[in-house]
Design a protein around this motif. Structure first.
Motif, PDB file in Angstrom:
ATOM      1  N   LEU A   9       0.934  -0.942  -0.239  1.00  0.00           N
ATOM      2  CA  LEU A   9       0.226  -0.448  -0.018  1.00  0.00           C
ATOM      3  C   LEU A   9       1.124   1.331   0.003  1.00  0.00           C
ATOM      4  O   LEU A   9       0.642   2.254  -0.673  1.00  0.00           O
ATOM      5  N   ILE A  10       1.733   1.328   1.510  1.00  0.00           N
ATOM      6  CA  ILE A  10       2.638   2.677   1.504  1.00  0.00           C
ATOM      7  C   ILE A  10       3.421   2.905  -0.338  1.00  0.00           C
ATOM      8  O   ILE A  10       3.832   3.745  -0.927  1.00  0.00           O
ATOM      9  N   ASP A  22      10.840  -6.047  -3.847  1.00  0.00           N
ATOM     10  CA  ASP A  22       9.762  -6.962  -2.762  1.00  0.00           C
ATOM     11  C   ASP A  22      10.336  -8.988  -2.503  1.00  0.00           C
ATOM     12  O   ASP A  22      10.655  -9.660  -3.807  1.00  0.00           O
ATOM     13  N   VAL A  35       8.216  -1.893   4.410  1.00  0.00           N
ATOM     14  CA  VAL A  35       7.656  -3.282   4.523  1.00  0.00           C
ATOM     15  C   VAL A  35       8.040  -3.264   6.450  1.00  0.00           C
ATOM     16  O   VAL A  35       7.090  -2.420   6.623  1.00  0.00           O
ATOM     17  N   SER A  57       5.104   2.354  11.638  1.00  0.00           N
ATOM     18  CA  SER A  57       4.747   3.001  12.311  1.00  0.00           C
ATOM     19  C   SER A  57       4.873   3.207  13.978  1.00  0.00           C
ATOM     20  O   SER A  57       4.142   4.320  14.202  1.00  0.00           O
ATOM     21  N   ALA A  87      -0.960   8.661   6.768  1.00  0.00           N
ATOM     22  CA  ALA A  87      -1.891   8.354   6.107  1.00  0.00           C
ATOM     23  C   ALA A  87      -1.948   6.240   5.272  1.00  0.00           C
ATOM     24  O   ALA A  87      -0.621   6.235   5.551  1.00  0.00           O
ATOM     25  N   GLY A 121      -1.329  -4.345  -0.144  1.00  0.00           N
ATOM     26  CA  GLY A 121      -0.367  -4.943  -1.451  1.00  0.00           C
ATOM     27  C   GLY A 121       0.436  -3.490  -2.302  1.00  0.00           C
ATOM     28  O   GLY A 121      -1.133  -2.565  -2.524  1.00  0.00           O
TER      29      GLY A 121
HETATM   30  N1  LIG Z   1      -1.230   0.601   5.997  1.00  0.00           N
HETATM   31  C1  LIG Z   1      -1.267   1.654   6.388  1.00  0.00           C
HETATM   32  O1  LIG Z   1      -2.222   2.097   6.474  1.00  0.00           O
HETATM   33  C2  LIG Z   1       0.583   2.164   6.722  1.00  0.00           C
HETATM   34  C3  LIG Z   1       1.484   1.759   7.282  1.00  0.00           C
HETATM   35  N2  LIG Z   1       2.414   1.552   7.284  1.00  0.00           N
HETATM   36  C4  LIG Z   1       3.988   1.075   7.757  1.00  0.00           C
HETATM   37  O2  LIG Z   1       4.000   0.831   5.936  1.00  0.00           O
HETATM   38  C5  LIG Z   1       5.221  -0.467   6.275  1.00  0.00           C
HETATM   39  C6  LIG Z   1       4.699  -0.987   5.008  1.00  0.00           C
HETATM   40  O3  LIG Z   1       2.537  -0.820   4.997  1.00  0.00           O
HETATM   41  P1  LIG Z   1       2.017  -1.539   3.920  1.00  0.00           P
HETATM   42  O4  LIG Z   1       2.314  -0.904   2.988  1.00  0.00           O
HETATM   43  O5  LIG Z   1       0.218  -1.080   4.538  1.00  0.00           O
HETATM   44  O6  LIG Z   1       2.146  -3.172   3.997  1.00  0.00           O
HETATM   45  P2  LIG Z   1       1.945  -3.897   2.492  1.00  0.00           P
HETATM   46  O7  LIG Z   1       1.639  -5.014   3.549  1.00  0.00           O
HETATM   47  O8  LIG Z   1       0.618  -3.543   1.669  1.00  0.00           O
HETATM   48  O9  LIG Z   1       3.230  -4.482   1.616  1.00  0.00           O
HETATM   49  C7  LIG Z   1       4.139  -4.544   2.312  1.00  0.00           C
HETATM   50  C8  LIG Z   1       5.404  -4.922   1.502  1.00  0.00           C
HETATM   51  O10 LIG Z   1       6.458  -5.660   1.871  1.00  0.00           O
HETATM   52  C9  LIG Z   1       6.946  -6.572   1.467  1.00  0.00           C
HETATM   53  N3  LIG Z   1       7.791  -7.727   2.453  1.00  0.00           N
HETATM   54  C10 LIG Z   1       7.449  -7.773   3.518  1.00  0.00           C
HETATM   55  N4  LIG Z   1       8.968  -8.408   3.915  1.00  0.00           N
HETATM   56  C11 LIG Z   1       9.548  -7.769   2.808  1.00  0.00           C
HETATM   57  C12 LIG Z   1      11.135  -8.558   3.151  1.00  0.00           C
HETATM   58  N5  LIG Z   1      11.577  -9.010   4.213  1.00  0.00           N
HETATM   59  N6  LIG Z   1      12.056  -8.176   1.671  1.00  0.00           N
HETATM   60  C13 LIG Z   1      10.918  -6.966   1.124  1.00  0.00           C
HETATM   61  N7  LIG Z   1       9.474  -7.118   0.311  1.00  0.00           N
HETATM   62  C14 LIG Z   1       8.818  -8.040   1.937  1.00  0.00           C
HETATM   63  C15 LIG Z   1       5.837  -7.535   1.256  1.00  0.00           C
HETATM   64  O11 LIG Z   1       5.525  -8.799   0.159  1.00  0.00           O
HETATM   65  C16 LIG Z   1       4.415  -6.276   0.820  1.00  0.00           C
HETATM   66  O12 LIG Z   1       4.447  -6.175  -0.241  1.00  0.00           O
HETATM   67  C17 LIG Z   1       4.098  -0.747   7.397  1.00  0.00           C
HETATM   68  O13 LIG Z   1       5.677  -0.857   7.894  1.00  0.00           O
HETATM   69  C18 LIG Z   1       3.360  -0.053   8.453  1.00  0.00           C
HETATM   70  O14 LIG Z   1       3.205  -0.269  10.055  1.00  0.00           O
HETATM   71  C19 LIG Z   1       2.696   3.685   7.688  1.00  0.00           C
HETATM   72  C20 LIG Z   1       1.929   4.334   7.452  1.00  0.00           C
HETATM   73  C21 LIG Z   1       0.429   4.332   6.726  1.00  0.00           C
END
Ligand SMILES: NC(=O)C1=CN([C@@H]2O[C@H](COP(=O)(O)OP(=O)(O)OC[C@H]3O[C@@H](n4cnc5c(N)ncnc54)[C@H](O)[C@@H]3O)[C@@H](O)[C@H]2O)C=CC1
Ligand SMILES: O=C(O)C(=O)Cc1ccc(O)cc1
Length: 295
Positions: A16-17, A39, A75, A102, A128, A134
């Motif tokens: 997402l981010i 990824d 991640v 976060s 945000a 994903g």
């Molecule tokens: N979802 C939200 O609303 C927000 C999330 N965050 C932070 O942003 C980060 C990402 O969150 P999202 O984008 O929601 O997650 P997401 O689940 O949409 O994306 C995370 C991605 O990281 C990949 N990944 C996991 N382990 C990995 C590794 N070892 N090497 C390479 N890729 C790897 C996954 O396959 C996935 O594609 C987290 O740390 C979260 O705390 C910050 C602000 C808002």
């Protein structure tokens, strides 16, 4: 033409981010001339390729890091330490390592042992997001009019902070610097506790439906529906956030429990004034968020 903040930006974890950042770079000038998406999951890489939101896509984090002048880790918070360990040895001297976790204190502690003196580490947190995850969930305007919190370390070079500020400003964010500890307490109350309450209330309603064999969930009115949006968030991401911000979150939960008890007492004793006062405070907060375009 506006000069780009970064020549090559590597986004590790284009979910997402990460994919929202990549889309922003694609659609708006002045962010990065070239992007590499990394990824661990080949299915995510294939989807990012199909979406055409990065110039290069790979599962090899070190190979991408070696080409980048900024590596942005997107991640799950619990994976930040070992992902930083895998990219740092490959990074170019003078490059920036940033991450969007976060939670800040624990993530900084997990990354610090692997830092190099010639790499500037700038922790950020875009306030945000949505309940979706994903690469398909991202969008270029996600960060517009949203806060992006920076928690630089005492020795983070000024130029790296400036470049990071410019990058997020061009993503449309409002910017604020604060200490990591302050960040974690603020986020515990405005983000982590509301998620904990949403997960819990959905569980409680589900248990009640089981117990009474009634249609509690079928007839759930709009108040409950608003909780279910947040409760649909990713379990791994929120497990990591709760455990990594354990101390501040438990402190805010204790405060909340006391206030909820006070409301229970006011309801028991029909303390109308207390009840109305509390509800009015909620309305005022909502109104000021709308005025500030935060709701
Ligand atoms: N979802 C939200 O609303 C927000 C999330 N965050 C932070 O942003 C980060 C990402 O969150 P999202 O984008 O929601 O997650 P997401 O689940 O949409 O994306 C995370 C991605 O990281 C990949 N990944 C996991 N382990 C990995 C590794 N070892 N090497 C390479 N890729 C790897 C996954 O396959 C996935 O594609 C987290 O740390 C979260 O705390 C910050 C602000 C808002
Ligand atoms: O979807 C929502 O309501 C959110 O609160 C999104 C969100 C999730 C995690 C963060 O660290 C920041 C924002």
């Amino acid at each position: 033409m506006t000069e780009a903040v970064f020549e090559t930006l590597a986004v590790v974890g284009p979910g997402l981010i990460g994919s929202s950042v990549l889309r922003r770079v694609r659609e708006f000038p002045g962010l990065a001339r070239r992007t590499i998406a990394v990824d661990i999951d080949p299915a995510v890489c294939a989807r990012v390729q199909e979406l055409g939101i990065a110039d290069e896509v790979t599962t090899d984090a070190a190979e991408a890091a070696a080409q980048a002048d900024c590596v942005l880790l997107c991640v799950p918070a619990g994976a930040m330490g070992h992902v930083a360990a895998s990219v740092l040895p490959a990074m170019k001297p003078g490059a920036i390592l940033s991450e969007v976790g976060s939670v800040k204190v624990s993530v900084i502690e997990a990354i610090t042992p692997y830092l190099r003196p010639d790499i500037a580490y700038v922790p950020v947190h875009p306030m945000a997001g949505t309940e979706f995850s994903g690469p398909d969930a991202g969008f270029a305007t996600l960060f517009e009019d949203r806060w992006c919190l920076l928690t630089p370390l005492e020795d983070t070079p000024h130029e790296a902070i400036e470049a990071t500020l410019t990058f997020w400003e061009r993503c449309g964010s409002r910017l604020r610097e604060m200490t990591p500890a302050h960040h974690d307490r603020v986020c515990a109350i405005v983000s982590h506790l509301p998620h904990l309450l949403a997960f819990t209330i959905c569980g409680t309603a589900d248990d009640l439906a089981d117990e009474t064999r009634s249609e509690v969930l079928d007839f759930a009115a709009s108040g409950f529906r608003d909780f279910t949006r947040i409760a649909a968030s990713d379990p791994i991401m929120w497990r990591d956030i709760f455990l990594l911000n354990r101390k501040a979150l438990l402190e805010m939960l204790a405060r909340f429990t006391e206030d909820a008890q006070a409301m229970a007492r006011a309801i028991r004793w029909a303390d109308e004034e207390y009840i109305v006062d509390r509800i009015e405070r909620g309305r005022k907060i909502r109104k000021s968020l709308i005025q500030n375009r935060q709701a």
